[in-house]
Design a protein around this motif. Structure first.
Motif, PDB file in Angstrom:
ATOM      1  N   LEU A  13       0.924  -1.184  -0.073  1.00  0.00           N
ATOM      2  CA  LEU A  13       0.001  -0.004  -0.093  1.00  0.00           C
ATOM      3  C   LEU A  13       0.596   1.349   0.108  1.00  0.00           C
ATOM      4  CD1 LEU A  13      -2.839  -0.991   2.551  1.00  0.00           C
ATOM      5  CD2 LEU A  13      -2.928  -0.981  -0.019  1.00  0.00           C
ATOM      6  N   ASP A  14       2.086   1.101   0.507  1.00  0.00           N
ATOM      7  CA  ASP A  14       2.857   2.222   0.821  1.00  0.00           C
ATOM      8  C   ASP A  14       3.689   2.742  -0.556  1.00  0.00           C
ATOM      9  OD1 ASP A  14       4.318   0.101   1.029  1.00  0.00           O
ATOM     10  OD2 ASP A  14       5.640   1.104   2.735  1.00  0.00           O
ATOM     11  N   LEU A  15       3.484   1.949  -1.619  1.00  0.00           N
ATOM     12  CA  LEU A  15       4.498   1.852  -2.881  1.00  0.00           C
ATOM     13  C   LEU A  15       3.655   1.965  -3.950  1.00  0.00           C
ATOM     14  CD1 LEU A  15       7.265  -0.829  -2.234  1.00  0.00           C
ATOM     15  CD2 LEU A  15       7.242   1.736  -1.295  1.00  0.00           C
ATOM     16  N   VAL A  36      -3.845   6.292 -21.760  1.00  0.00           N
ATOM     17  CA  VAL A  36      -3.523   5.271 -20.670  1.00  0.00           C
ATOM     18  C   VAL A  36      -4.193   5.650 -19.480  1.00  0.00           C
ATOM     19  CG1 VAL A  36      -1.534   4.251 -19.690  1.00  0.00           C
ATOM     20  CG2 VAL A  36      -1.322   5.267 -21.936  1.00  0.00           C
ATOM     21  N   THR A  37      -4.720   4.709 -18.597  1.00  0.00           N
ATOM     22  CA  THR A  37      -5.273   4.818 -17.457  1.00  0.00           C
ATOM     23  C   THR A  37      -4.653   3.718 -16.376  1.00  0.00           C
ATOM     24  OG1 THR A  37      -7.447   5.775 -18.611  1.00  0.00           O
ATOM     25  CG2 THR A  37      -7.386   5.037 -16.329  1.00  0.00           C
ATOM     26  N   GLU A  38      -4.463   4.123 -15.312  1.00  0.00           N
ATOM     27  CA  GLU A  38      -4.085   3.310 -14.357  1.00  0.00           C
ATOM     28  C   GLU A  38      -5.069   2.750 -13.249  1.00  0.00           C
ATOM     29  OE1 GLU A  38       0.497   4.979 -14.467  1.00  0.00           O
ATOM     30  OE2 GLU A  38      -0.665   4.469 -12.299  1.00  0.00           O
ATOM     31  N   PHE A  39      -5.339   1.606 -12.928  1.00  0.00           N
ATOM     32  CA  PHE A  39      -6.250   1.292 -11.770  1.00  0.00           C
ATOM     33  C   PHE A  39      -5.568   0.598 -10.647  1.00  0.00           C
ATOM     34  CE2 PHE A  39      -9.108  -1.802  -9.655  1.00  0.00           C
ATOM     35  CZ  PHE A  39     -10.147  -1.028  -9.586  1.00  0.00           C
ATOM     36  N   HIS A  40      -5.312   1.333  -9.455  1.00  0.00           N
ATOM     37  CA  HIS A  40      -4.792   0.798  -8.553  1.00  0.00           C
ATOM     38  C   HIS A  40      -5.723  -0.062  -7.414  1.00  0.00           C
ATOM     39  CE1 HIS A  40      -1.154   2.948  -9.583  1.00  0.00           C
ATOM     40  NE2 HIS A  40      -2.154   4.083 -10.057  1.00  0.00           N
ATOM     41  N   GLY A  41      -5.660  -1.376  -7.890  1.00  0.00           N
ATOM     42  CA  GLY A  41      -6.698  -2.193  -7.074  1.00  0.00           C
ATOM     43  C   GLY A  41      -6.051  -2.382  -5.691  1.00  0.00           C
ATOM     44  N   SER A  42      -4.722  -2.406  -5.376  1.00  0.00           N
ATOM     45  CA  SER A  42      -4.729  -2.614  -3.909  1.00  0.00           C
ATOM     46  C   SER A  42      -5.124  -1.473  -3.166  1.00  0.00           C
ATOM     47  CB  SER A  42      -3.003  -2.621  -3.865  1.00  0.00           C
ATOM     48  OG  SER A  42      -2.620  -3.773  -4.509  1.00  0.00           O
ATOM     49  N   LEU A  43      -4.993  -0.401  -3.566  1.00  0.00           N
ATOM     50  CA  LEU A  43      -5.732   0.632  -2.621  1.00  0.00           C
ATOM     51  C   LEU A  43      -6.961   0.615  -2.711  1.00  0.00           C
ATOM     52  CD1 LEU A  43      -3.754   4.130  -3.872  1.00  0.00           C
ATOM     53  CD2 LEU A  43      -3.710   2.888  -1.634  1.00  0.00           C
ATOM     54  N   ARG A  44      -7.647   0.408  -3.668  1.00  0.00           N
ATOM     55  CA  ARG A  44      -8.930   0.195  -3.637  1.00  0.00           C
ATOM     56  C   ARG A  44      -9.398  -1.014  -2.736  1.00  0.00           C
ATOM     57  NH1 ARG A  44     -11.647   2.810  -7.980  1.00  0.00           N
ATOM     58  NH2 ARG A  44     -10.063   4.438  -8.504  1.00  0.00           N
ATOM     59  N   TRP A  45      -8.792  -1.952  -2.788  1.00  0.00           N
ATOM     60  CA  TRP A  45      -9.141  -3.271  -1.810  1.00  0.00           C
ATOM     61  C   TRP A  45      -8.886  -2.749  -0.424  1.00  0.00           C
ATOM     62  CZ3 TRP A  45     -12.131  -7.099  -0.970  1.00  0.00           C
ATOM     63  CH2 TRP A  45     -11.429  -8.213  -0.252  1.00  0.00           C
ATOM     64  N   ALA A  46      -8.041  -2.110   0.090  1.00  0.00           N
ATOM     65  CA  ALA A  46      -7.938  -1.724   1.335  1.00  0.00           C
ATOM     66  C   ALA A  46      -9.103  -0.496   1.776  1.00  0.00           C
ATOM     67  CB  ALA A  46      -6.527  -1.087   1.619  1.00  0.00           C
ATOM     68  N   GLU A  47      -9.450   0.337   0.809  1.00  0.00           N
ATOM     69  CA  GLU A  47     -10.537   1.257   1.096  1.00  0.00           C
ATOM     70  C   GLU A  47     -11.817   0.326   1.391  1.00  0.00           C
ATOM     71  OE1 GLU A  47     -10.429   3.462  -2.589  1.00  0.00           O
ATOM     72  OE2 GLU A  47      -8.418   4.276  -2.049  1.00  0.00           O
ATOM     73  N   PHE A  48     -12.029  -0.603   0.218  1.00  0.00           N
ATOM     74  CA  PHE A  48     -13.279  -1.192   0.181  1.00  0.00           C
ATOM     75  C   PHE A  48     -13.598  -2.180   1.312  1.00  0.00           C
ATOM     76  CE2 PHE A  48     -16.073  -4.780  -0.949  1.00  0.00           C
ATOM     77  CZ  PHE A  48     -16.957  -4.024  -1.890  1.00  0.00           C
ATOM     78  N   LEU A  57     -11.826  -4.219   9.457  1.00  0.00           N
ATOM     79  CA  LEU A  57     -10.595  -4.663   8.670  1.00  0.00           C
ATOM     80  C   LEU A  57      -9.736  -3.432   7.874  1.00  0.00           C
ATOM     81  CD1 LEU A  57     -12.379  -7.654   6.657  1.00  0.00           C
ATOM     82  CD2 LEU A  57     -10.666  -7.840   8.479  1.00  0.00           C
ATOM     83  N   ARG A  58      -8.475  -3.191   8.717  1.00  0.00           N
ATOM     84  CA  ARG A  58      -7.994  -2.151   8.326  1.00  0.00           C
ATOM     85  C   ARG A  58      -6.564  -2.284   7.564  1.00  0.00           C
ATOM     86  NH1 ARG A  58      -9.744   1.602  12.730  1.00  0.00           N
ATOM     87  NH2 ARG A  58      -7.673   2.729  12.701  1.00  0.00           N
ATOM     88  N   PRO A  59      -5.794  -1.413   7.170  1.00  0.00           N
ATOM     89  CA  PRO A  59      -4.910  -1.435   6.262  1.00  0.00           C
ATOM     90  C   PRO A  59      -3.742  -2.385   6.921  1.00  0.00           C
ATOM     91  CG  PRO A  59      -5.554   0.635   6.054  1.00  0.00           C
ATOM     92  CD  PRO A  59      -6.557   0.275   7.183  1.00  0.00           C
ATOM     93  N   GLY A  60      -3.468  -2.403   8.422  1.00  0.00           N
ATOM     94  CA  GLY A  60      -2.749  -3.308   8.930  1.00  0.00           C
ATOM     95  C   GLY A  60      -3.166  -4.644   8.903  1.00  0.00           C
TER      96      GLY A  60
END
Length: 717
Positions: A13-15, A36-48, A57-60
């Motif tokens: 998440l930090d990179l 070109v479009t990017e989708f940052h699914g890792s951030l989205r999953w932590a948000e979700f 369920l937190r980022p930790g």
């Protein structure tokens, strides 16, 4: 053409994703008309997870599943129920696996019910942008989440082109992934800088990509795998990454307050040591071992551009090994910048004290030197090209220069015996003041490693690692091509000797935060202050040739070599007296013995230490803040402030307005308010509102000190 680039869980998440940053810049450079479009699914999953679980369920928790459980496949398992359209898929297998290995799985099990809705939401968002091509990058535990999303995208829009690439697609893994998942149209095996633009050209023309080296594609119902090329991407053709879309996504994310973002840069690919002596256990680099590096001037220019653009001073380099030329060009530039950088680097463990000093001066605070063992015979079995004595020297110099040193003590090599470890384990209590390994770990069999490619080295029997049974619904014959880790018969250390090693390392880790063994020069005397765990406090006083001998042993010597050096220094030392003193110093734990070589253990530096519990130990430095509590760092045209004064909170502020910066600097010394002009007074009011400036009795002063030397481990803050 509209190209959508996707990185799915479990990217850190930090990179930012280096792969997305490179491909974004590559496509725009080679195909300027494309969108070109990017989708940052890792951030989205932590948000979700944070939102849908009501904060349970937190980022930790994301980190505990996505990083800490990487060798148990928990992250992949979370999404396997979506891939196989069965919410209960693999649960019983996971439970059995976890019970047999004492692996906690409750967090992963709690996450899985959210996976299906998340994948559906991702697909809806991506499809709303009407892409022509969706490219997935997959490394480590990104396969199943990416496959689940790819399947959902193709279910809704069959004519969409789905492309996979990344480390999980190298060699036979890429073809296995392709032929077992018909909804994946293409797989790029190996580096993508040449192959991906070539594929896009074929898609434009509607032609079969039979000439794209390494590419997997569908020829009707048949999965074709083009021959891979031995050509590697030249450094001049490796783009500088673009992280603008990641920054936008991070800034808008509620996860932002939970992470300490860092930049990712790439100076080199491959491994110059592995080209000549491939470490027997290492599967890194896959099919691209050939070492290539950008010139240091270019790497510094790219790093400086990213630091200026994103206002971040933490930089992670992904090079598997540092280019030694960077000690002449890149690192001196970083050291001379005047910026408060924090760099991470992977290095070889035989660096000199001067090189380690330069790393510290450059802002490198965290290194991975690949120490792996402190016994020379085991290191020979690994083909590491270094001795145990040299590795101990490296640990000592990391202490001298406040470098956080991450390393693992590995065992389980074919041909090793308990006798190879006995002398090392006996001496570990003397090393308790040096940074310990993360633990003692039995090696795993990795694809692409010499242990894997040459069964004659000792691992003739192998099968896909047990964790993949609760990840993939595929026969073992297909898993054998798809996966990276394999189970095999244990080799080397076992039984009581294995348990003794593990216990000794655990004791080292427990005693390290409060242990010291320090040199001090006092006129003609050399003092050694011993405050190591498990030993009574002592001060050892050495004079004459004994002091000279201990100093000479900083570089590691045999007794005959030491005797010659002492004679050259003007000391007349009887050989028997030197042998007796060596034996005495070894008994005091002032020396480490590796075969016939002796290394002295006291350090000249004493870094501030942060224990795993967060307790601070070590000397107080008035120029340093309490580690991690309240401090500022300086970059080019900006200052960042970290404020953790309130328990449980972390506020990160960036000052880049000229008036605020000028006032912040002016008030480093207490300044009367009536000496300030109106602009400065307005800046003071703004800074005081953020509690960065204290105003009292008609004077104002900046509060957060500039960080000086980072504590060890720096990862704790």
């Amino acid at each position: 053409m509209r190209v959508h680039l996707v990185t799915m869980p479990w990217h850190p998440l930090d990179l930012p994703s280096l792969q997305l940053g490179l491909l974004n810049r590559l496509v725009r450079r080679t195909r300027p008309a494309d969108e070109v479009t990017e989708f940052h699914g890792s951030l989205r999953w932590a948000e979700f997870l944070l939102e849908r679980s009501g904060g349970r369920l937190r980022p930790g928790d994301y980190v505990s599943v996505g990083s800490d459980a990487i060798f148990h496949g928990l992250g992949d398992w979370v999404f396997s129920g979506v891939l196989y359209q069965d919410p209960a898929w693999g649960l019983a297998r996971l439970r059995d696996y976890a019970a047999a290995r004492d692996v906690p799985v409750d967090t992963a099990v709690a996450m899985r019910p959210y996976a299906e809705a998340f994948v559906a939401a991702c697909a809806a968002e991506i499809l709303a942008a009407e892409p022509d091509v969706v490219g997935f990058t997959t490394t480590f535990m990104q396969n199943v989440s990416s496959l689940a999303l790819a399947r959902e995208l193709k279910r809704h829009r069959p004519r969409l082109t789905v492309v996979f690439g990344g480390s999980n697609c190298d060699g036979p893994m890429g073809h296995a992934l392709h032929r077992n998942h018909p909804f994946v149209d293409h797989v790029v095996r190996g580096e993508g800088e040449y192959a991906f633009p070539a594929l896009l050209r074929h898609l434009d023309r509607g032609t079969a990509p039979a000439d794209v080296p390494g590419l997997c594609w569908w020829d009707g119902p048949v999965s074709r795998a083009n021959p891979e090329t031995r050509r590697t991407v030249a450094p001049a053709d490796i783009p500088s990454p673009d992280y603008d879309q990641w920054q936008t996504a991070l800034d808008a994310s509620p996860v932002r307050e939970y992470v300490h973002p860092k930049l990712v840069v790439e100076g080199a690919r491959g491994c110059w040591w592995g080209e000549k002596h491939h470490c027997t256990f290492c599967g890194l680099n896959g099919s691209a071992m050939a070492f290539r590096a950008k010139p240091g001037e270019r790497l510094w220019a790219e790093t400086a551009r990213l630091v200026r653009r994103h206002r971040l001073l933490d930089v992670v380099t992904v090079d598997n090994i540092i280019d030694m030329a960077y000690f002449r060009d890149f690192l001196p530039r970083a050291a001379g910048s005047g910026w408060d950088l924090r760099l991470h680097y992977e290095v070889k463990s035989n660096l000199t004290p001067a090189q380690l000093r330069l790393l510290g001066e450059s802002g490198t605070v965290h290194i991975q030197p690949g120490i792996e063992s402190l016994g020379s015979r085991v290191l020979d079995l690994m083909d590491k090209g270094v001795t145990g004595a040299r590795n101990v020297r490296t640990l000592r110099e990391c202490e001298n220069h406040a470098l956080t040193c991450s390393w693992n003590l590995l065992y389980g090599f074919p041909g090793e015996t308990a006798a190879d470890y006995d002398a090392v384990v006996d001496q570990l209590p003397a090393l308790v003041h040096l940074q310990p390994p993360s633990g003692a770990h039995r090696i795993q069999l990795e694809r692409f490693s010499p242990h894997f490619t040459d069964p004659a080295l000792g691992f003739g029997k192998r099968r896909p690692a047990g964790m993949y049974q609760h990840v993939y619904d595929l026969p073992e014959s297909e898993l054998a091509d798809l996966v990276y880790l394999f189970d095999t018969e244990d080799a080397g250390l076992a039984g009581p000797a294995e348990r003794r090693l593990e216990a000794a390392v655990a004791e080292w880790r427990a005693g390290h935060p409060h242990s010291r063994l320090l040199f001090e020069e006092d006129g003609a005397e050399l003092l050694v202050h011993d405050r190591r765990h498990g030993r009574p406090p002592a001060v050892h006083r050495l004079t004459g040739w004994r002091a000279g001998a201990l100093r000479r042993l900083e570089d590691g010597r045999t007794v005959p070599a030491l005797h010659r050096l002492l004679a050259e220094d003007g000391h007349e030392v009887p050989a028997g007296a030197l042998d007796d003193w060596i034996h005495h110093a070894l008994g005091l734990g002032l020396l480490f013995r590796d075969g016939a070589t002796y290394v002295c253990l006291p350090t000249w530096g004493e870094p501030v230490r942060v224990s795993e519990s967060g307790a601070v130990t070590g000397p107080a430095d008035p120029a340093d803040p309490v580690p991690g509590a309240f401090y500022h760092r300086r970059g080019p045209g900006f200052v960042t402030v970290m404020d953790r004064r309130e328990p449980g909170t972390a506020v990160r502020l960036t000052l880049d307005h000229p008036d605020l910066l000028a006032a912040f600097d002016l008030l480093m010394e207490p300044t009367p308010l009536d000496a300030l002009d109106p602009v400065q007074r307005a800046a003071v009011d703004l800074l005081a509102a953020e509690r960065l400036v204290r105003v009292a009795e008609g004077r104002a002063v900046t509060l957060p000190p500039r960080v000086g030397r980072w504590p060890v481990p720096c990862t704790a803050i």
